[in-house]
Design an enzyme around this catalytic site. Structure first.
Site, PDB file in Angstrom:
ATOM      1  N   LYS A 141       0.845  -1.194   0.000  1.00 34.54           N
ATOM      2  CA  LYS A 141       0.000   0.000   0.000  1.00 34.54           C
ATOM      3  C   LYS A 141       0.886   1.252   0.000  1.00 34.54           C
ATOM      4  CE  LYS A 141      -3.209  -2.920   0.117  1.00 34.54           C
ATOM      5  NZ  LYS A 141      -4.531  -3.212   0.590  1.00 34.54           N
TER       6      LYS A 141
HETATM    7  C1  LIG Z   1      -5.428  -4.316   1.007  1.00 26.95           C
HETATM    8  C2  LIG Z   1      -6.904  -4.181   1.021  1.00 26.95           C
HETATM    9  C3  LIG Z   1      -7.682  -4.653   2.085  1.00 26.95           C
HETATM   10  C4  LIG Z   1      -7.146  -5.507   3.195  1.00 26.95           C
HETATM   11  O1  LIG Z   1      -6.065  -5.031   3.853  1.00 26.95           O
HETATM   12  P1  LIG Z   1      -5.051  -6.043   4.577  1.00 26.95           P
HETATM   13  O2  LIG Z   1      -4.216  -5.134   5.394  1.00 26.95           O
HETATM   14  O3  LIG Z   1      -4.293  -6.755   3.520  1.00 26.95           O
HETATM   15  O4  LIG Z   1      -5.861  -6.957   5.417  1.00 26.95           O
HETATM   16  C5  LIG Z   1      -9.040  -4.400   2.052  1.00 26.95           C
HETATM   17  N1  LIG Z   1      -9.611  -3.733   1.034  1.00 26.95           N
HETATM   18  C6  LIG Z   1      -8.892  -3.280  -0.003  1.00 26.95           C
HETATM   19  C7  LIG Z   1      -9.586  -2.535  -1.094  1.00 26.95           C
HETATM   20  C8  LIG Z   1      -7.522  -3.504  -0.056  1.00 26.95           C
HETATM   21  O5  LIG Z   1      -6.824  -3.080  -1.112  1.00 26.95           O
END
Ligand SMILES: *Cc1c(COP(=O)(O)O)cnc(C)c1O
EC number: 2.6.1.-
Length: 372
Positions: A186
């Site tokens: 991210k």
């Molecule tokens: C990455 C992501 C999640 C989940 O996050 P994690 O930290 O991997 O559990 C949920 N929704 C979206 C749209 C994402 O891109």
């Protein structure tokens, strides 16, 4: 040339000593559960987004789960969301025994189409989860207006969108409660899993803070059945260092996106592919630079052979996943999501890319279409 979809090594090298010092200090303190670094990150993210409260949790997935729990979503309830997203958005709903009710996306920005929202709402609808996909906010004014009319909570899935803005306001304050992920890929990524919930609602914040420690405010006294989902102090230490650079990385991504647009137009590929559309009210932070293309899978393997990484986010919409057979959706139910799943391709966009690398990506795509 070899250009991975994402390369975090350069970013790490530029702040290696600062991060290692923060990790060392955290180890010296031996306070790994919540504590001052987690509180500092909660405050820093709340301040950054303009939100009153930040609650650190173990992941973005748990942030969604806890936000739903705090809104009182339970078995038999319905929650409206989109099928073109990462699985966690809908998985959190199902984990509570509630039912995901999908509505389609808009073809331009890949986000929830508010024109379809009202007719998906029933007496059982408890919440709406718009997703700010790829780093651009969904149309929150339209979604909030409908939610308010029906007295339903709005949870932003801002997992890909820290730093994104709409009409000058940050993702994180555009609904009742917002969920962030610090998964390494991210825009603000830790060294493992971590997440955060933000909200301006004090009661919701306290409820989420209680639910993340097994529903307890006073130790060994449990007022609700919560879960164990804390943000790790070592992750907080790393993220506090990285947060200072977040805006500069977002600028780099935006600069690269603008350069791609220029290079693609010079290459006269307009009839072969569709570039990302940015809404006039939106400040897009490009967690992904996602284009629509013809012959997508062929192009992807050609790019791979030429050393260019790419990825398909997401190849199978959630309503067509095996685990959601029971929801009873058929192929054709959400044509925009299904079309997007067949056409999208995300290209390298991280801040450290050089102009030569961007040129190589576009030239490689141009050479693929010249042969076809
Ligand atoms: C990455 C992501 C999640 C989940 O996050 P994690 O930290 O991997 O559990 C949920 N929704 C979206 C749209 C994402 O891109």
């Amino acid at each position: 040339m070899n250009i991975p979809l994402l390369d975090l090594k350069a970013q790490y090298q530029s702040m290696r000593s600062e991060i290692l010092a923060a990790i060392e200090a955290t180890c010296d303190e031996q306070g790994f559960i919540l504590g001052p670094r987690v509180v500092a990150l909660e405050q820093a993210v709340a301040t950054y987004t303009g939100s009153a409260h930040g609650i650190g949790v173990a992941s973005g997935s748990d942030a969604l789960l806890l936000a739903l729990m705090a809104l009182g979503v339970k078995a038999g309830d319905e929650v409206v969301t989109v099928p073109f997203t990462f699985f966690a958005t809908a998985g959190a709903i199902s984990r509570l025994g509630a039912k995901p009710v999908f509505i389609d996306i808009r073809p331009d920005d890949f986000n929830m189409d508010p024109a379809l929202l009202e007719r998906a709402i029933t007496k059982r609808t408890k919440a709406i989860i718009p997703v700010h996909l790829f780093g651009q906010c969904a149309d929150m004014d339209a979604i909030n207006a409908i939610a308010r009319r029906h007295n339903i909570g709005v949870i932003e899935d801002a997992c890909q969108a820290i730093g994104a803005r709409q009409k000058g306001r940050h993702a994180g304050v555009l609904g009742d409660v917002a969920c962030f992920s610090f998964f390494p890929s991210k825009n603000l990524g830790g060294f493992g899993d971590a997440g955060m919930v933000t909200t301006n609602d004090k009661a919701l914040a306290e409820s989420i803070a209680m639910l993340r420690v097994h529903g307890s405010r006073v130790r060994y006294v449990h007022e609700a059945i919560g879960i164990n989902s804390r943000l790790d102090a070592l992750q907080a230490a790393v993220l506090l260092v990285k947060l200072k650079h977040l805006d500069q990385w977002a600028e780099g991504r935006r600069r690269n996106a603008a350069r791609y647009v220029q290079l693609f137009s010079e290459a006269k590929l307009a009839d072969r592919l569709t570039l990302p559309a940015v809404g006039p009210d939106n400040f897009h932070v490009f967690n992904q630079f996602t284009i629509r293309v013809q012959k997508r899978d062929e192009l992807r393997s050609y790019l791979k052979d030429q050393g260019v990484g790419s990825e398909v986010y997401y190849p199978l919409p959630l309503h067509l996943q095996n685990c959601y057979r029971d929801l009873g959706y058929q192929k054709g139910a959400f044509p925009q999501s299904e079309r997007a799943a067949e056409e999208v391709l995300s290209l390298p966009i991280y801040a450290e890319l050089s102009d030569e690398q961007l040129q190589y990506v576009v030239q490689t795509i141009a050479s693929f279409y010249r042969k076809r």
